[in-house]
Design a protein around this motif. Structure first.
Motif, short mmCIF file in Angstrom:
data_model
loop_
_atom_site.label_atom_id
_atom_site.label_comp_id
_atom_site.label_asym_id
_atom_site.label_seq_id
_atom_site.Cartn_x
_atom_site.Cartn_y
_atom_site.Cartn_z
N ARG A 254 0.94 -1.21 0.08
CA ARG A 254 -0.15 0.00 -0.01
C ARG A 254 1.04 1.37 0.06
O ARG A 254 0.42 2.42 -0.32
CB ARG A 254 -0.96 0.18 1.20
CG ARG A 254 -2.15 -1.10 1.23
CD ARG A 254 -2.85 -0.74 2.40
NE ARG A 254 -3.84 -1.92 2.49
CZ ARG A 254 -3.53 -2.98 3.18
NH1 ARG A 254 -2.61 -3.22 3.89
NH2 ARG A 254 -4.56 -3.86 3.52
N ASP B 235 -6.55 -9.32 4.28
CA ASP B 235 -7.08 -7.85 4.06
C ASP B 235 -6.51 -7.29 2.65
O ASP B 235 -7.35 -6.61 2.26
CB ASP B 235 -6.19 -6.83 5.14
CG ASP B 235 -6.86 -7.14 6.55
OD1 ASP B 235 -7.95 -7.69 6.73
OD2 ASP B 235 -6.20 -6.51 7.61
N GLU C 91 -8.62 -6.04 -0.41
CA GLU C 91 -8.56 -4.73 -1.10
C GLU C 91 -8.30 -4.90 -2.73
O GLU C 91 -8.80 -4.01 -3.48
CB GLU C 91 -7.53 -4.04 -0.34
CG GLU C 91 -7.29 -2.27 -0.87
CD GLU C 91 -6.14 -1.73 -0.10
OE1 GLU C 91 -5.37 -0.95 -0.46
OE2 GLU C 91 -6.29 -1.97 1.21
#
Length: 368
Positions: free
Chosen positions: A254, A283, A287
């Motif tokens: 990220r 997670d 995403e």
């Protein structure tokens, strides 16, 4: 030449068998291996350095975090290319050191030079050489040394294809079984069965390469971060850079690297077997499904997980060992992408821009 006749294809598909053979070879030499390692591992100040170049270095990146946890001591993964260019930094501490070298051929200039520099820079160093080539310079130079131990892989693992496949996985397995305490006697067989599950679905993997992808992102955490790096390299090698590949950790992705995502991206997420770490992998998988579409995200798991490709019989296996069947998926993807693009996987660089055994390296003498 059909796909079945390619050395790379043969070497990918032979892995379950050679893993079983490699484990048997280690078992036959277990007393010798333990006699060499036990006095070293008994030293609380021992530093373990795992080294190799390219794919061989990534074996160390997979193993280092897992061995640190299993042995409760310092284990570092440092590529031979970093040792050769910066030996005084790598070996700055005068502590007893076990240098574990991974090498398919053992003939790359850095492989031999790294072991020599360790001896030059350190007052106390022992060397464990894990290689696929009994005739390689690395094996020959260390075979008679009182402070070295050479572990040879099954001859078939000295891959003829350009990319390291069965060599990588067999060396990784052997190092894990040799160094990590308390491994189940049937671990190699469980991993082989997992790989057989992957290979039985080779056609499903091939279908992914028909999706129009021109870039692939591999993500994993802890030991599976090293696996993501190796997976990306396989694709880059076998497609000669025609398919862009990227790797990162689940959390690290990220922080900027997520910019690589666009239409035409396939994302592969390796789920950790560690329950805590696995949460972060799940997670990022969720995403990614939102960002590029669930159909463009392949999640690989050894446990039950919604919308994941699950390998059975591997619950509780450490992530370093789990990397073996997981990487077979990346190897198949690289092979099939290469063929779809009209490349020759056994020799994706016919003009010699990149070589099976690195060339053109000058080893400069280390000033006193």
């Amino acid at each position: 030449m059909t796909v079945d006749e390619l050395a790379t294809h043969r070497e990918v598909f032979q892995q379950p068998g050679v893993w079983r053979e490699a484990a048997a070879l280690l078992a036959d030499r277990r007393d010798e291996v333990d006699a060499f390692l036990a006095p070293l591992l008994a030293r609380p100040d021992l530093r373990i350095v795992l080294t190799g170049a390219g794919t061989s270095a990534f074996a160390g990146e997979v193993l280092a975090p897992a061995l640190t946890r299993a042995l409760r001591r310092r284990v570092d993964a440092v590529a031979t290319t970093d040792i050769v260019s910066n030996p005084r930094e790598v070996f700055a501490e005068q502590v007893p050191t076990l240098l574990v070298s991974f090498a398919r051929s053992g003939d790359s200039p850095e492989s031999v030079a790294a072991t020599q520099l360790a001896t030059t820079c350190l007052e106390s160093v022992h060397q464990l050489v894990i290689t696929c080539n009994a005739d390689g310079r690395l094996a020959r130079e260390h075979d008679e040394s009182a402070t070295s131990f050479v572990l040879l892989m099954p001859p078939a693992t000295n891959d003829r294809g350009f990319a390291m496949t069965s060599s990588f996985t067999s060396m990784l397995l052997t190092a894990w079984l040799a160094l990590a305490p308390g491994q189940d006697a049937d671990l190699a067989d469980r991993l082989a069965v997992g790989a057989e599950q992957v290979l039985s679905r080779a056609d499903d993997v091939a279908k992914l390469t028909a999706g129009g992808y021109d870039r692939v992102v591999y993500l994993g955490s802890g030991p599976l971060g090293g696996l993501a790096r190796e997976s990306a390299l396989k694709l880059l090698e076998l497609t000669a850079g025609e398919v862009v590949s990227y790797y990162d950790t689940a959390l690290g992705f990220r922080h900027g690297p997520k910019a690589v995502l666009r239409a035409g991206t396939l994302a592969v997420v390796y789920l950790s077997n560690d329950a805590y770490t696995r949460q972060y992998d799940l997670d990022i998988a969720a995403e990614l499904r939102t960002a590029i579409g669930a159909e463009n995200v392949l999640v690989v798991s050894a446990g039950e997980s919604p919308d994941a490709w699950q390998l059975d019989g591997l619950a509780g296996v450490d992530d370093a060992a789990l990397a073996l069947p997981f990487v077979v998926i990346a190897q198949l993807l690289a092979l099939r992408f290469s063929l779809r693009l009209g490349r020759t996987p056994d020799n994706p660089f016919p003009d010699g821009e990149v070589n099976r055994v690195v060339e053109g390296v000058t080893i400069h003498p280390l000033p006193r």
